[in-house]
Structure formats: C-alpha cells, structure tokens
Write a protein that holds these residues in place. Sequence first.
Motif, mmCIF file in Angstrom:
data_model
loop_
_atom_site.group_PDB
_atom_site.id
_atom_site.type_symbol
_atom_site.label_atom_id
_atom_site.label_comp_id
_atom_site.label_asym_id
_atom_site.label_seq_id
_atom_site.Cartn_x
_atom_site.Cartn_y
_atom_site.Cartn_z
ATOM 1 N N TYR A 110 37.372 55.738 52.541
ATOM 2 C CA TYR A 110 37.498 56.996 51.808
ATOM 3 C C TYR A 110 36.752 58.129 52.519
ATOM 4 O O TYR A 110 36.371 59.116 51.903
ATOM 5 C CB TYR A 110 36.967 56.822 50.379
ATOM 6 C CG TYR A 110 37.494 55.575 49.709
ATOM 7 C CD1 TYR A 110 38.856 55.428 49.459
ATOM 8 C CD2 TYR A 110 36.638 54.525 49.366
ATOM 9 C CE1 TYR A 110 39.355 54.267 48.883
ATOM 10 C CE2 TYR A 110 37.137 53.367 48.783
ATOM 11 C CZ TYR A 110 38.484 53.241 48.551
ATOM 12 O OH TYR A 110 38.978 52.081 47.976
ATOM 13 N N GLN A 113 30.673 59.232 53.684
ATOM 14 C CA GLN A 113 30.081 59.164 52.350
ATOM 15 C C GLN A 113 28.567 59.366 52.346
ATOM 16 O O GLN A 113 27.993 59.679 51.310
ATOM 17 C CB GLN A 113 30.390 57.793 51.725
ATOM 18 C CG GLN A 113 31.872 57.511 51.598
ATOM 19 C CD GLN A 113 32.162 56.075 51.204
ATOM 20 O OE1 GLN A 113 31.441 55.470 50.414
ATOM 21 N NE2 GLN A 113 33.227 55.509 51.763
ATOM 22 N N TRP A 207 43.600 60.613 41.180
ATOM 23 C CA TRP A 207 43.119 60.814 42.556
ATOM 24 C C TRP A 207 43.181 62.302 42.912
ATOM 25 O O TRP A 207 42.250 62.863 43.491
ATOM 26 C CB TRP A 207 43.974 59.994 43.519
ATOM 27 C CG TRP A 207 43.413 59.875 44.911
ATOM 28 C CD1 TRP A 207 43.087 60.898 45.759
ATOM 29 C CD2 TRP A 207 43.107 58.658 45.623
ATOM 30 N NE1 TRP A 207 42.613 60.409 46.942
ATOM 31 C CE2 TRP A 207 42.614 59.043 46.893
ATOM 32 C CE3 TRP A 207 43.231 57.311 45.319
ATOM 33 C CZ2 TRP A 207 42.235 58.100 47.865
ATOM 34 C CZ3 TRP A 207 42.857 56.377 46.276
ATOM 35 C CH2 TRP A 207 42.357 56.771 47.533
ATOM 36 N N ALA A 210 40.401 64.077 41.391
ATOM 37 C CA ALA A 210 39.167 63.860 42.159
ATOM 38 C C ALA A 210 39.141 64.762 43.384
ATOM 39 O O ALA A 210 38.091 65.323 43.737
ATOM 40 C CB ALA A 210 39.060 62.394 42.563
ATOM 41 N N ASP A 211 40.300 64.915 44.039
ATOM 42 C CA ASP A 211 40.391 65.831 45.179
ATOM 43 C C ASP A 211 40.055 67.253 44.740
ATOM 44 O O ASP A 211 39.345 67.993 45.450
ATOM 45 C CB ASP A 211 41.807 65.811 45.769
ATOM 46 C CG ASP A 211 42.066 64.598 46.651
ATOM 47 O OD1 ASP A 211 41.095 63.982 47.129
ATOM 48 O OD2 ASP A 211 43.260 64.267 46.857
ATOM 49 N N TRP A 214 36.322 67.636 44.177
ATOM 50 C CA TRP A 214 35.651 67.667 45.482
ATOM 51 C C TRP A 214 35.881 69.023 46.150
ATOM 52 O O TRP A 214 34.959 69.615 46.714
ATOM 53 C CB TRP A 214 36.200 66.534 46.355
ATOM 54 C CG TRP A 214 35.716 66.575 47.771
ATOM 55 C CD1 TRP A 214 34.601 65.992 48.295
ATOM 56 C CD2 TRP A 214 36.356 67.257 48.860
ATOM 57 N NE1 TRP A 214 34.497 66.266 49.632
ATOM 58 C CE2 TRP A 214 35.568 67.044 50.011
ATOM 59 C CE3 TRP A 214 37.518 68.020 48.991
ATOM 60 C CZ2 TRP A 214 35.895 67.558 51.261
ATOM 61 C CZ3 TRP A 214 37.853 68.556 50.229
ATOM 62 C CH2 TRP A 214 37.051 68.323 51.337
ATOM 63 N N THR A 227 41.563 68.561 50.454
ATOM 64 C CA THR A 227 41.231 67.142 50.408
ATOM 65 C C THR A 227 40.199 66.812 51.493
ATOM 66 O O THR A 227 40.060 67.557 52.478
ATOM 67 C CB THR A 227 42.479 66.268 50.667
ATOM 68 O OG1 THR A 227 42.881 66.428 52.045
ATOM 69 C CG2 THR A 227 43.623 66.640 49.746
ATOM 70 N N LYS A 271 31.189 64.451 47.770
ATOM 71 C CA LYS A 271 31.676 63.163 47.293
ATOM 72 C C LYS A 271 30.663 62.539 46.341
ATOM 73 O O LYS A 271 31.025 61.961 45.307
ATOM 74 C CB LYS A 271 31.947 62.228 48.477
ATOM 75 C CG LYS A 271 33.216 62.534 49.263
ATOM 76 C CD LYS A 271 33.574 61.380 50.175
ATOM 77 C CE LYS A 271 34.874 61.644 50.939
ATOM 78 N NZ LYS A 271 34.627 62.307 52.227
ATOM 79 N N THR A 274 30.410 64.643 42.911
ATOM 80 C CA THR A 274 31.578 64.582 42.015
ATOM 81 C C THR A 274 31.972 63.148 41.652
ATOM 82 O O THR A 274 32.916 62.971 40.871
ATOM 83 C CB THR A 274 32.790 65.272 42.675
ATOM 84 O OG1 THR A 274 33.129 64.579 43.883
ATOM 85 C CG2 THR A 274 32.476 66.737 42.987
ATOM 86 N N TYR A 276 33.318 61.069 43.669
ATOM 87 C CA TYR A 276 34.638 60.944 44.284
ATOM 88 C C TYR A 276 34.969 59.504 44.653
ATOM 89 O O TYR A 276 36.024 58.985 44.290
ATOM 90 C CB TYR A 276 34.700 61.839 45.526
ATOM 91 C CG TYR A 276 36.045 61.836 46.214
ATOM 92 C CD1 TYR A 276 37.030 62.725 45.828
ATOM 93 C CD2 TYR A 276 36.322 60.941 47.251
ATOM 94 C CE1 TYR A 276 38.278 62.726 46.451
ATOM 95 C CE2 TYR A 276 37.561 60.939 47.874
ATOM 96 C CZ TYR A 276 38.528 61.831 47.477
ATOM 97 O OH TYR A 276 39.760 61.822 48.085
ATOM 98 N N THR A 279 35.651 57.104 41.809
ATOM 99 C CA THR A 279 36.936 57.352 41.158
ATOM 100 C C THR A 279 38.107 56.825 41.973
ATOM 101 O O THR A 279 38.962 56.086 41.455
ATOM 102 C CB THR A 279 37.126 58.868 40.920
ATOM 103 O OG1 THR A 279 36.087 59.346 40.056
ATOM 104 C CG2 THR A 279 38.486 59.149 40.291
#
Length: 321
Positions: A110, A113, A207, A210-211, A214, A227, A271, A274, A276, A279
């Motif tokens: 993902y 991070q 998703w 979530a984007d 972010w 994104t 990330k 939120t 991210y 999720t």
Amino acid sequence: MRRAASLLLVLASGLAIAACGQQADPPASDARPTSSDDPRFSPLAAYDMSDDESRTVGEARWTLAKECMARLGFDSLKNLDTDPVPAWPQRPANTGVLALISYSLDDFRYGIQDPGQAARYGYRAVEAECKRRYPEKRKWTLSEYLALTGEFAVDDSKTVHGHRIPKRGCLGEADRTIYGTSPLDRKDPVLDLETKSLEQGMRDPAWKKADQAWSACMRKAGYRYATPEDAATDPDRDRQERKERRADPHYDPNEPSALEKKTATADARCKQQTGYVRTVHAIDVRIQNQLLAKNRKKLEEQRRWNHDAARKAHDILEDRS
C-alpha cells in the motif's frame, strides 16, 4: 513466501527490467504474518510456498546450477557458497543493455507507510529494504550471467566455452528439474489473484473514501494528489529532478531529492493520520477471501505444485549430502 519481486525480462530492444530478490532465499526473520490486523497479512499467501520450502528450493536450485555451470566450463563456480542462497544474478553494467529496475515487496503493498523511512529514502524505501534483505554479494561476468539466466539481449552469444546455454540458463534448467517445468512458463494463481484483489479494491467505494481522506490531508501539507500512487509517480517531480540533475554536475541520480523525501514523508504521515492502511488492508483481505472461495481448486493445485517441488528439492539435497 513473502513476495519480493517480479521477474526479470530482457527485451530485444536492449532494455532490461529487473526486480529485487527474484526467487531469492527469504530472510529467516521474514515470517508470514498470521493476524489479519497485520497489514502484511494476505489470505492468499497460505497457498504460496512457505519460507522453509522456498529456502529448500533455493538451495537445490543453486546446487544444480553450480553443476550445470561446471559442465559449461565454469570450474571456478564448483565451490560457490550457496549458504545463504545467492541473490538472483543481475546483468553487469555497461554491457549494451539499459537496466530499469523495479523493486517490489509485500511490506509496501500500500505504498510508503513509515515517515522515518520516507524522510531517509523517499519513495525508494522499498529499494533500500530489498538491498538490505537480499544483498548482491557477487558481481557476475557477462558470460556467467548469460549462462546462469539465459536472458539474452540482441547481440549476446548463446554459447559459452563451446557449449550451448540451456533454455533460461543453468538456473532455468535447475527449475525444470525441481518443478518439472519452469515457473516462468505457467501462470501463478496466487500472484494473479493478489493483483486482481488490488485492482478490485481500488474501485471499492470505501477505498475511494480512504483516498479522499488521504488527499485532503495532503492538501493541508501543500500537495495536490488524488491517490498515493499519484504522489509516488508524479511526472512533474520527475521533470523537476531532471532539471536539477542537468544543472548540478554533482547531482546523484541514485539519491532521492529533497522534494521526493519531503513528499514521501507527508504521504506516510497522512496514511497514519487518516488510518489509510488499516482501511484499505481490510478491503483487500475481504476481496482476497472472496477470490479465494471462487478459485480454491486452482489454488490447491498451486499449493500441491509448490509442495511437490519442495520435496523434490529436499531429495536433491539429500542425494548430494
């Protein structure tokens, strides 16, 4: 086996695309996560080769490859140290092929991070981690590389020391002995479904939400990206870095720019702020479980194929002990 790479491909145009850790021996500490709360957890990984199996196969592969290389006239490789298993060979520099290297690890499924990693490596943290886990301790000559991999560019000779190089080289010959066929010649359902899970997940409304969260966080930090993938692959940043490279003769293209580090750090922090990764990982796991239920038969076949290869590799090592 925690996936560490895509496969190396040499194209007729003289372009090579490689990735870290290709079929390499996984570190002993890189155990498969078992908790769905761990963002590295993947339901489909249960059908992949285990770390122990991968180590056995890797050792057998290189044991057979050494024998093949000796047969081709590389007597100096008879005593090549295979503990730990060598990293997948990389083509030597300045041999007429442009190498574009793509690094991939499940830990970065993902994206970036860790703000600390981002501040140090920018979006190249996965590259740094690959090199840490799979250090390339040996530099191969071109003839050794070609004999091991059979990955030819247009002008490469397909013979060495008067011997024809086997299809996919000595490592490919070893794989055919262990697996019965080259893994490169068959579709890996685990990798295929892991890719499909990401593709489907990114279309999921949760998703996308979530984007959006972010992206709003990034706007507060001064960045406009829809994104995380947009941030990681920003062509405008690449153009700016190329200008800096032309203006500064001491600019190191292998070192991430200050702008890349700053952007990646903001990315990782957003990330975290939120939630991210938590999720999107939950969505990914849900979709993987759905794909698993629909494709259980071919996944079980893949697991048996891997186990058979590991048993064959074990027998090969026993015969030579």
